[in-house]
Scaffold this motif. Structure first.
Motif, mmCIF file in Angstrom:
data_model
loop_
_atom_site.group_PDB
_atom_site.id
_atom_site.type_symbol
_atom_site.label_atom_id
_atom_site.label_comp_id
_atom_site.label_asym_id
_atom_site.label_seq_id
_atom_site.Cartn_x
_atom_site.Cartn_y
_atom_site.Cartn_z
ATOM 1 N N CYS A 125 30.859 31.312 37.933
ATOM 2 C CA CYS A 125 31.629 31.623 38.966
ATOM 3 C C CYS A 125 31.771 33.346 39.100
ATOM 4 O O CYS A 125 32.292 33.724 38.421
ATOM 5 N N GLU A 126 31.187 33.659 39.970
ATOM 6 C CA GLU A 126 31.302 35.033 40.295
ATOM 7 C C GLU A 126 32.218 35.185 41.619
ATOM 8 O O GLU A 126 32.155 34.325 42.164
ATOM 9 N N GLY A 138 37.685 44.552 41.243
ATOM 10 C CA GLY A 138 36.188 44.490 41.321
ATOM 11 C C GLY A 138 35.495 43.192 40.750
ATOM 12 O O GLY A 138 36.433 42.002 40.911
ATOM 13 N N ALA A 139 34.304 43.189 40.137
ATOM 14 C CA ALA A 139 34.159 41.491 39.914
ATOM 15 C C ALA A 139 34.400 40.853 38.777
ATOM 16 O O ALA A 139 34.848 41.584 37.757
ATOM 17 N N SER A 140 34.048 39.197 39.342
ATOM 18 C CA SER A 140 34.788 39.009 37.651
ATOM 19 C C SER A 140 33.725 37.883 37.229
ATOM 20 O O SER A 140 32.694 37.386 38.744
ATOM 21 N N HIS A 141 32.839 37.154 36.326
ATOM 22 C CA HIS A 141 32.032 36.249 35.811
ATOM 23 C C HIS A 141 32.563 35.616 34.439
ATOM 24 O O HIS A 141 33.345 35.758 33.916
ATOM 25 N N SER A 142 33.166 34.138 35.351
ATOM 26 C CA SER A 142 33.983 33.389 34.579
ATOM 27 C C SER A 142 32.542 32.129 34.148
ATOM 28 O O SER A 142 32.330 31.271 35.376
ATOM 29 N N GLY A 169 34.176 37.726 32.552
ATOM 30 C CA GLY A 169 34.352 38.938 32.130
ATOM 31 C C GLY A 169 34.534 39.468 33.550
ATOM 32 O O GLY A 169 34.775 39.458 33.759
ATOM 33 N N SER A 170 35.383 40.805 33.229
ATOM 34 C CA SER A 170 35.508 41.376 34.225
ATOM 35 C C SER A 170 34.634 42.433 34.888
ATOM 36 O O SER A 170 34.593 43.870 34.918
ATOM 37 N N ARG A 171 33.609 41.866 34.689
ATOM 38 C CA ARG A 171 32.224 42.666 35.426
ATOM 39 C C ARG A 171 31.123 41.547 36.016
ATOM 40 O O ARG A 171 31.848 40.802 36.438
ATOM 41 N N MET A 172 30.456 41.542 37.002
ATOM 42 C CA MET A 172 29.365 41.095 37.757
ATOM 43 C C MET A 172 28.386 40.305 36.200
ATOM 44 O O MET A 172 28.382 40.704 35.357
ATOM 45 N N GLN A 221 32.244 48.552 47.034
ATOM 46 C CA GLN A 221 33.499 49.153 47.429
ATOM 47 C C GLN A 221 34.475 49.157 46.758
ATOM 48 O O GLN A 221 34.980 49.751 46.774
ATOM 49 N N THR A 222 34.291 48.070 45.531
ATOM 50 C CA THR A 222 35.744 47.974 45.329
ATOM 51 C C THR A 222 35.580 49.412 44.110
ATOM 52 O O THR A 222 37.013 50.022 43.137
#
Length: 388
Positions: free
Chosen positions: A190-191, A250-254, A270-273, A297-298
């Motif tokens: 999940c993004e 920011g982004a997260s990748h679960s 992860g605390s990233r895309m 943007q974030t």
């Protein structure tokens, strides 16, 4: 003109460079020169390894950037946070980066916050393995601090542990392996994008892998096909997990599985895309959401622009492991040429063994406006198997 420092310059990072330039920002990119596509697309390129944090910081103090960013890489994410903290830019906490890049610390944070997690233990270079009580086979063994399917092994019995642990520790930066109970069920990711602790989930991706023992990704598809009710359960669980990991900006990748009892079981976050072009390509193709723009943007400390009414298209990435996959690619290209939107450079098939995500020979990305057409493509990829 605002300046943005980008960590990493390979094929998976290049879309961020292009997006930043499209938005009118001056790009300063750091990476090894070898294989750095971004050397040609960046305004300024610095041939410095992404792990050389102190050297990059020296240059950044001269550049005085307005933001630091990266996508799809835990290693780059560590450097981004290190720089942003010291430059006074928007980022997450030190704890967040530790929890979201080290699998043992992540599991420990989940336990402290009552987030569902399998039984687990860690093994260091002493190779002394002590399984927790009630922890049964099969187990998953992997490095505590690597991504990209590196040295992941499903172990079915005790006699197989030593080899799997050795492989994981050898690939680990801190020379540690995590052992955890195997979670059954289909695998998804999940993004998400977060701003000041408010989480928005953009897309759920269905994952296809080689299966046991190493689970190397063969492809990803959006949307996932999960029901709205199940999606709501997933978002609830992931929201609590992001809070536990202190992901605020920011982004997260679960990554998660839905087991045979229809329970949502989180694998890692992860605390990233997400890599594998999930965030950079599949999300905008399937939903219309400009995920790359949101990351920038974030990083600038700005509220991300999120579509209230996203698109509902179908997007899929497929990786090439060998000659059979190349034949499938040619068949799809012949029958559905208008649906292939991107093809990477493809390496010499069979020149080496595919042992992790980084050693695959290439990939191609497809988009369709309806499910029927994607099902026809899936039929070529795996005849007789419903991959929806």
């Amino acid at each position: 003109m605002k300046k943005i420092v980008i960590i990493g310059a390979n094929d998976f990072q290049n879309p961020l460079i292009l997006k930043a330039r499209e938005m009118g920002y001056q790009t300063h990119v750091f990476a090894w020169k070898e294989g750095a596509v971004g050397e040609q697309t960046a305004d300024y390129f610095y041939p410095v390894s992404i792990v050389e944090k102190e050297e990059i910081l020296k240059e950044c103090k001269k550049i005085k950037p307005d933001a630091v960013a990266s996508i799809g890489s835990d290693l780059a994410n560590i450097t981004v946070q290190y720089l942003a903290v010291r430059l006074g830019l928007c980022t997450n906490s030190d704890n967040c980066i530790l929890y979201s890049t080290n699998k043992f610390e992540m599991r420990s944070a989940f336990v402290r916050n009552d987030i569902s997690a399998p039984l687990f233990t860690v093994v260091d270079e002493t190779r002394k393995i002590e399984l927790p009580r009630n922890m049964t086979f099969p187990l998953i063994v992997k490095p505590t601090d690597r991504s990209g399917s590196r040295a992941i092994t499903k172990v079915f019995k005790e006699e197989e542990l030593d080899v799997a642990v050795e492989a994981a520790i050898s690939n680990s930066f801190e020379k540690k392996a995590i052992l955890e109970e195997y979670i059954d069920g289909e695998e998804f990711s999940c993004e998400g994008i977060s701003y000041n602790g408010q989480h928005t989930f953009l897309a759920i991706t269905r994952k296809y892998t080689t299966g046991a023992p190493h689970f190397i990704e063969t492809g990803h598809m959006e949307p996932s096909g999960l029901s709205p009710k199940m999606e709501a359960r997933v978002f609830h669980e992931l929201g609590m997990a992001l809070n536990a990991l202190e992901i605020r900006n920011g982004a997260s990748h679960s990554e998660f599985r839905i087991n045979s009892r229809q329970e949502v079981k989180i694998i890692e976050i992860g605390s990233r895309m997400g890599g594998d072009c999930i965030g950079s390509h599949l999300v905008p193709l399937s939903t219309g959401q400009d995920y790359l723009k949101m990351v920038i943007q974030t990083a600038l400390g700005e509220r991300p622009e999120i579509l209230k009414e996203p698109l509902h298209h179908f997007a899929r990435i497929q990786f090439i492991f060998g000659a059979g996959d190349m034949e499938k690619y040619r068949n799809i290209k012949e029958k559905f040429p208008e649906n292939i939107v991107f093809t990477s450079e493809i390496g010499e098939i069979g020149s080496h063994e595919v042992v992790d995500s980084g050693s695959r020979f290439g990939f191609y990305i497809m988009k369709t406006g309806d499910l029927t057409q994607m099902q026809e493509i899936a039929g070529i990829l795996a005849p007789g198997i419903n991959q929806n």
